[in-house]
Design an enzyme around this catalytic site. Structure first.
Site, mmCIF file in Angstrom:
data_model
loop_
_atom_site.group_PDB
_atom_site.id
_atom_site.type_symbol
_atom_site.label_atom_id
_atom_site.label_comp_id
_atom_site.label_asym_id
_atom_site.label_seq_id
_atom_site.Cartn_x
_atom_site.Cartn_y
_atom_site.Cartn_z
ATOM 1 N N GLU A 1 -0.032 -2.522 2.627
ATOM 2 C CA GLU A 1 1.208 -3.304 2.697
ATOM 3 C C GLU A 1 2.443 -2.494 2.323
ATOM 4 O OE1 GLU A 1 0.354 -5.854 -1.388
ATOM 5 O OE2 GLU A 1 1.586 -6.765 0.142
ATOM 6 N N LYS A 51 6.856 -12.940 0.563
ATOM 7 C CA LYS A 51 6.080 -13.106 -0.666
ATOM 8 C C LYS A 51 5.233 -14.366 -0.661
ATOM 9 C CE LYS A 51 5.686 -12.231 -5.330
ATOM 10 N NZ LYS A 51 4.587 -11.282 -5.206
ATOM 11 N N ASN A 53 12.296 -24.198 6.309
ATOM 12 C CA ASN A 53 11.156 -23.326 5.965
ATOM 13 C C ASN A 53 9.902 -24.086 6.378
ATOM 14 O OD1 ASN A 53 9.323 -21.590 4.716
ATOM 15 N ND2 ASN A 53 9.553 -22.571 2.729
ATOM 16 N N GLY A 54 9.059 -23.471 7.194
ATOM 17 C CA GLY A 54 7.836 -24.146 7.629
ATOM 18 C C GLY A 54 7.692 -24.085 9.132
ATOM 19 N N LYS A 99 -2.917 -2.805 -1.358
ATOM 20 C CA LYS A 99 -1.595 -2.341 -1.821
ATOM 21 C C LYS A 99 -1.080 -1.218 -0.927
ATOM 22 C CE LYS A 99 -0.533 -4.988 -4.019
ATOM 23 N NZ LYS A 99 -1.278 -6.041 -4.611
ATOM 24 N N CYS A 150 10.682 -17.732 4.264
ATOM 25 C CA CYS A 150 12.029 -18.296 4.340
ATOM 26 C C CYS A 150 12.504 -18.782 2.983
ATOM 27 C CB CYS A 150 12.141 -19.441 5.335
ATOM 28 S SG CYS A 150 11.686 -18.998 6.999
ATOM 29 N N GLU A 182 -8.413 -4.126 -3.562
ATOM 30 C CA GLU A 182 -7.023 -4.328 -3.974
ATOM 31 C C GLU A 182 -6.212 -3.039 -3.793
ATOM 32 O OE1 GLU A 182 -5.172 -6.710 -4.452
ATOM 33 O OE2 GLU A 182 -3.543 -6.062 -5.744
ATOM 34 N N TRP A 217 11.844 -15.603 7.512
ATOM 35 C CA TRP A 217 10.641 -14.888 7.938
ATOM 36 C C TRP A 217 10.246 -15.560 9.249
ATOM 37 C CZ3 TRP A 217 5.451 -15.806 9.063
ATOM 38 C CH2 TRP A 217 4.632 -14.662 9.106
ATOM 39 N N HIS A 237 -24.225 2.746 5.344
ATOM 40 C CA HIS A 237 -24.522 1.799 6.427
ATOM 41 C C HIS A 237 -23.427 1.819 7.486
ATOM 42 C CE1 HIS A 237 -27.885 0.360 4.096
ATOM 43 N NE2 HIS A 237 -27.089 0.334 3.045
ATOM 44 N N ARG A 278 11.427 -13.772 0.062
ATOM 45 C CA ARG A 278 10.678 -14.773 0.832
ATOM 46 C C ARG A 278 10.716 -14.496 2.343
ATOM 47 N NH1 ARG A 278 9.482 -19.250 -2.169
ATOM 48 N NH2 ARG A 278 9.149 -20.422 -0.257
HETATM 49 C C1 F6R Z 1 -0.436 -8.768 -1.854
HETATM 50 C C2 F6R Z 1 0.069 -10.118 -2.021
HETATM 51 C C3 F6R Z 1 -0.555 -11.205 -1.221
HETATM 52 C C4 F6R Z 1 -0.712 -12.475 -2.071
HETATM 53 C C5 F6R Z 1 -1.247 -13.624 -1.204
HETATM 54 C C6 F6R Z 1 -1.474 -14.880 -2.020
HETATM 55 O O1 F6R Z 1 0.222 -7.866 -2.687
HETATM 56 O O2 F6R Z 1 0.975 -10.353 -2.772
HETATM 57 O O3 F6R Z 1 -1.769 -10.812 -0.684
HETATM 58 O O4 F6R Z 1 -1.599 -12.198 -3.114
HETATM 59 O O5 F6R Z 1 -0.317 -13.900 -0.195
HETATM 60 O O6 F6R Z 1 -0.300 -15.327 -2.612
HETATM 61 P P1 F6R Z 1 -0.332 -16.381 -3.791
HETATM 62 O O7 F6R Z 1 -0.976 -15.737 -4.960
HETATM 63 O O8 F6R Z 1 1.113 -16.713 -4.031
HETATM 64 O O9 F6R Z 1 -1.118 -17.566 -3.316
#
Ligand code: F6R
Length: 615
Positions: free
Chosen positions: A491, A610, A101-102, A488, A2, A484, A75, A507, A27
């Site tokens: 998502e 984000k 937000n929350g 990527k 949010c 990682e 969100w 395994h 957000r």
């Molecule tokens: C993946 C991504 C998320 C963040 C995670 C932590 O591309 O962006 O997995 O890495 O939500 O976010 P921060 O770093 O803001 O604590």
């Protein structure tokens, strides 16, 4: 999770708020809404879906002009992404509007109480109760800030709230517990927002709010108190980046821009931390050297991509500083009763500095007496504020939901920290530390070189757009890189993607290999740890024998992989521990291109936001 904007000043509140919401859409993008105070009343509009839906609604049903307003991009947590659940929420008389937000954890009890007093609640959200409670308290006090304080004292959970009341047309009131809220101070105007990006076009003067504070903003006054009404201390600061940093700058997506910015972000994160003699100067680590020497373990807590940076940090901390290092998902950490005391150094890694799981983990660690050091990209955010010390990454604002440049700069910061620990604890000689620093100082250029050779990776990604599964294998620091790469892809491309430690293959996971399944293998350098290298070359042969399509990421000059690679991606040769700095980049490009080829929204993947400010 949010985005919130509030405005009071001389401009059209609607224009300022909508422009701010555009900057905060990363957000959350399940719905959007605005409310403006005009002609002695309050007018609101809200719409499910992205901000563009709200903009269309405002064209067909314009709101009256006013110079005080609030807005929200959502969100969804409580209640689906519908028009009715979109914020702002209003009281029954339509005089008070609030955005949130929350999560308000005791909303069910408050809702029942309000219903008994005759309030009709129209949404399924936890937020709506606040609008009704504010209206009640405001009619008793005639003061929106006081009403907000009274309401906040009754709320449980995490919340940033911003509200307006038609009876106070020149006032916007905000409150903050656990979720972010910053104040922007302009000439004859003031802003409230989840992130400075929302008002960076208007002012770079910001005020950081603390925990459990209520703020009242007017055109020319900002008043901050605690929830009891006592004046509160705040920190004013200057935002050190400008509006262009929060724009796409000619790229189709923020993610592409942020991938391209990595060499600069890496160099900026090293800037000022290496002195003329090539030694490490981390003045910002205010934890006394004696305590760092006495620490008997390091625990890294983080989520998602930041957690993967932490996994790589473990190799560096243990190898260079010779101190045991655990890495834990922040969301699991405090629930398993971890063993922590004053000799534990906890490193909380977070781009946003607002991730609730990481925040809760660090609070838990501090309660147990541990020292907490944050690695963070967002000045003034909650995680560094609540830590004993902070090492800021200088990636600049990261807008795309999928993290790229923040990851590389987190790695740089973790390498620096590991070296600093090695230096302080005498685990490495000065010239050894300087040698690693020289390697690190050259990495930005190597990242640049990788970026220049990405066209074949993009082509490959497009050719795989119809696949259902992509697997990723790695060993040593290549294992977190594999994780990682898989994250990527999940998502952004919404594909089944999994990362494995290559040694684990036999395994179980090898059963997933069937003809044509693409497997990305991150091959460690053949120099230094050649045993590791040889083992992964065997793993590539094993999967290829079972029909996998092998995509091999290997350093320049490593000829041993050539016969087994259906596709070979070259990265510059680096010291073993630093390889993730170059081997991650092709995986970012790969995921971004695959997402585009599948018609997905690169910057705003479905279901994500984000900054994850709820647990
Ligand atoms: C993946 C991504 C998320 C963040 C995670 C932590 O591309 O962006 O997995 O890495 O939500 O976010 P921060 O770093 O803001 O604590």
């Amino acid at each position: 999770m949010c985005g919130i904007v509030g405005y009071v000043g001389g401009q059209s509140a609607l224009d300022v708020v909508i422009a701010g919401l555009k900057r905060l859409e990363y957000r959350g993008y399940d719905s959007a809404g605005v409310a403006v105070l005009a002609d002695g009343g309050l007018a609101a509009a809200k719409k499910a879906g992205k901000l563009v839906n709200l903009e269309k609604e405002l064209v067909s049903r314009p709101l009256p002009a006013g110079s005080t307003g609030i807005g929200h991009t959502r969100w969804a947590t409580h209640g689906g992404p519908t028009d009715a659940n979109a914020h702002p929420h209003l009281d029954n008389a339509g005089r008070v509007a609030v955005v949130h937000n929350g999560i308000i954890e005791n909303f069910a009890a408050l809702r029942a109480e309000l219903a008994e007093r005759g309030h009709a609640l129209r949404s399924e959200t936890d937020t709506e109760v606040v609008a009704h409670l504010l209206a009640e308290c405001h009619s008793a006090t005639g003061d929106l800030a006081e009403a907000m304080r009274q309401v906040c004292r009754r709320l449980e959970g995490a919340f940033t709230l911003v509200a307006v009341d038609a009876d106070e047309p020149d006032v916007v009131v905000g409150a903050r517990r656990n979720s972010p809220l910053v104040v922007g101070v302009g000439e004859g105007e003031a802003f409230l927002a989840s992130d400075v990006a929302a008002f960076i076009d208007h002012t770079r003067s910001a005020i950081e709010l603390g925990q459990d504070q209520v703020v009242e903003v007017r055109r020319d006054a900002v008043t901050v108190t605690d929830f009891e009404g006592a004046p509160a201390e705040v920190r004013a600061y200057h935002v050190d980046w400008d509006a262009s940093a929060a724009e796409k700058g000619g790229y189709d997506y923020f993610m592409l821009k942020e991938i391209a910015e990595q060499p600069r972000a890496v160099a900026d994160t090293l800037l000022g931390r290496i002195d003329a003699a090539g030694s490490l100067t981390l003045d910002e680590i205010r934890i006394p050297a004696t305590e760092l020497r006495e620490a008997d373990k390091v625990v890294v807590v983080a989520c998602g991509t930041a957690y993967h940076a932490g996994l790589i940090a473990k190799y560096a901390v243990e190898h260079w500083a010779r101190i045991p290092c655990e890495v834990e998902l922040a969301s699991e950490f405090r629930y398993r009763d971890p063993i922590l005391d004053h000799r534990t150094l906890v490193i909380a890694v977070s781009q946003s500095g607002e991730t609730m799981d990481t925040l809760m983990a660090l609070r838990h660690a501090r309660e147990q007496g541990a020292r907490v050091l944050a690695v963070c990209n967002t000045n003034g955010s909650t995680i560094p504020r609540e830590s004993d010390a902070v090492l800021y990454t200088h990636a600049g604002p990261e807008v795309a939901v999928a993290s790229t440049k923040a990851f590389l700069t987190q790695l740089v910061a973790c390498y620096l920290l590991a070296l600093y620990l090695a230096q302080v604890r005498g685990a490495k000689w000065g010239d050894e530390v300087r040698a690693v620093i020289r390697d690190l100082a050259g990495i930005a250029e190597e990242v640049e070189r990788v970026l220049e050779t990405m066209e074949p990776v993009r082509e490959l990604a497009r050719s795989l757009a119809a696949k259902n599964t992509v697997l990723f294998l790695g060993r040593h620091v290549g294992y977190p890189v594999a994780l990682e790469g898989a994250l990527k892809l999940k998502e952004l491309a919404y594909m089944h993607a999994e990362g494995f430690a290559a040694g684990e293959l036999k395994h179980g996971p090898i059963a997933l290999i069937e003809p044509g399944v693409p497997v990305v293998v991150v091959v460690p350098s053949p120099r230094g740890r050649s045993l590791l290298h040889d083992k992964i070359v065997s793993n590539i042969q094993e999967i290829r024998a079972r029909g996998a399509l092998t995509i091999v990421i290997a350093e320049e000059g490593d000829e041993s992989v050539v016969p087994y690679a259906d596709h070979l991606v070259r990265v510059p040769a680096t010291p073993v521990l630093l390889q993730p700095m170059v081997s991650t980049v092709p995986l970012q490009v790969f995921a971004c291109e695959l997402a585009t080829a599948r018609g997905n929204e690169v910057d705003q993947p479905r279901n994500l936001a984000k900054s994850v400010t709820v647990e």
